[in-house]
Design a protein around this motif. Sequence first.
Motif, PDB file in Angstrom:
ATOM      1  N   GLU A 144     -35.870   2.825 -35.613  1.00 15.34           N
ATOM      2  CA  GLU A 144     -36.461   3.928 -34.857  1.00 15.34           C
ATOM      3  C   GLU A 144     -36.084   3.817 -33.391  1.00 15.34           C
ATOM      4  O   GLU A 144     -36.192   2.756 -32.785  1.00 15.34           O
ATOM      5  N   LYS A 145     -35.645   4.909 -32.850  1.00 14.98           N
ATOM      6  CA  LYS A 145     -35.253   4.929 -31.441  1.00 14.98           C
ATOM      7  C   LYS A 145     -36.493   4.987 -30.561  1.00 14.98           C
ATOM      8  O   LYS A 145     -37.402   5.775 -30.818  1.00 14.98           O
ATOM      9  N   PRO A 146     -36.542   4.163 -29.538  1.00 12.05           N
ATOM     10  CA  PRO A 146     -37.718   4.212 -28.647  1.00 12.05           C
ATOM     11  C   PRO A 146     -37.756   5.527 -27.899  1.00 12.05           C
ATOM     12  O   PRO A 146     -36.715   6.130 -27.596  1.00 12.05           O
ATOM     13  N   PRO A 147     -38.942   6.036 -27.610  1.00  5.94           N
ATOM     14  CA  PRO A 147     -39.030   7.309 -26.872  1.00  5.94           C
ATOM     15  C   PRO A 147     -38.452   7.172 -25.474  1.00  5.94           C
ATOM     16  O   PRO A 147     -38.608   6.145 -24.806  1.00  5.94           O
TER      17      PRO A 147
END
Length: 305
Positions: A144-147
């Motif tokens: 998951e890509k960090p915001p």
Amino acid sequence: MARNEEKAQSMLNRFITMKQEEKRKPKERRPYLASECRDLAEAHRWRSEILREIGVKVAEIQNEGLGEHRLRDLNDEINKLLRERVHWERRIVELGGPNYTKNSAKMTDLEGNIVDVPNPSGRGPGYRYFGAAKKLPGVRDLFEKPPEIKKLRSRYDIYKRIDASYYGYRDDEDGILEKLEGPAEAEMRESAVAEWRRMEQIRREARKAVKSGEVASVGTAASATEILFEGVEDVVEEERRMEREREERERSKEKEFVVHVPLPDEKEIERMVVEKKKMELLSKYTSDMLLEEQLEAKAMLNVQR
């Protein structure tokens, strides 16, 4: 009739199976170190065997019902085989073979996007996850890509973007403002010129009436009064200002000076001056007398000696 299992356990069949195994070559084991291999064809064969093992294990790890521990073990085994494959590919290059590392596959996330997982040691690819191992607890968070955190601009960044356009110095370059201001400017110029001509005409008529001594008409007199009032207005305003300043100065002079301590009069001041002079003379006379006594005492001591 005898069953197949009973036929296989017969003496003849066992003898034939033993003879066939004797004819076969002993099964070779893959070298533990790729540097021990000296033949390019053998290196290709061992690399192909590793790829077959990787394919089998990757197909097996797609099953989500194997359990967390089995999935983790399979993923570890696949990563180990991948490291061995890299060693054999490096050995193939050393023996003069093709370079397979240029076209190596990339790891993807659950959505199919390529994910670059660097190795902390700097040698080869890092640890990878395959199949159902990507959905294990704690592994999904890695993909998951960090915001994105929106960075606030500093004062320096804001001022760095300010140019002449910010202050309106380039508003005339687009030509829009010129088109809008052109008709308005021409209209204002015409009205100013017309007003100036009207005032000049009134002044000329007023001067002619004064020189000839004739009585000016009502319109001319009103216009002349308007012209004169414009010139006299500044003088009247200046006189009013001077009058206010003069009144303020007089008002400040009229204020009484209140003294909170008693002041001596002239006689008291003369008496204090005379007493001060007397004290000065007395102190001087006393000092002279003391000096004479000291000198006499020194003279007496010299005579006694």
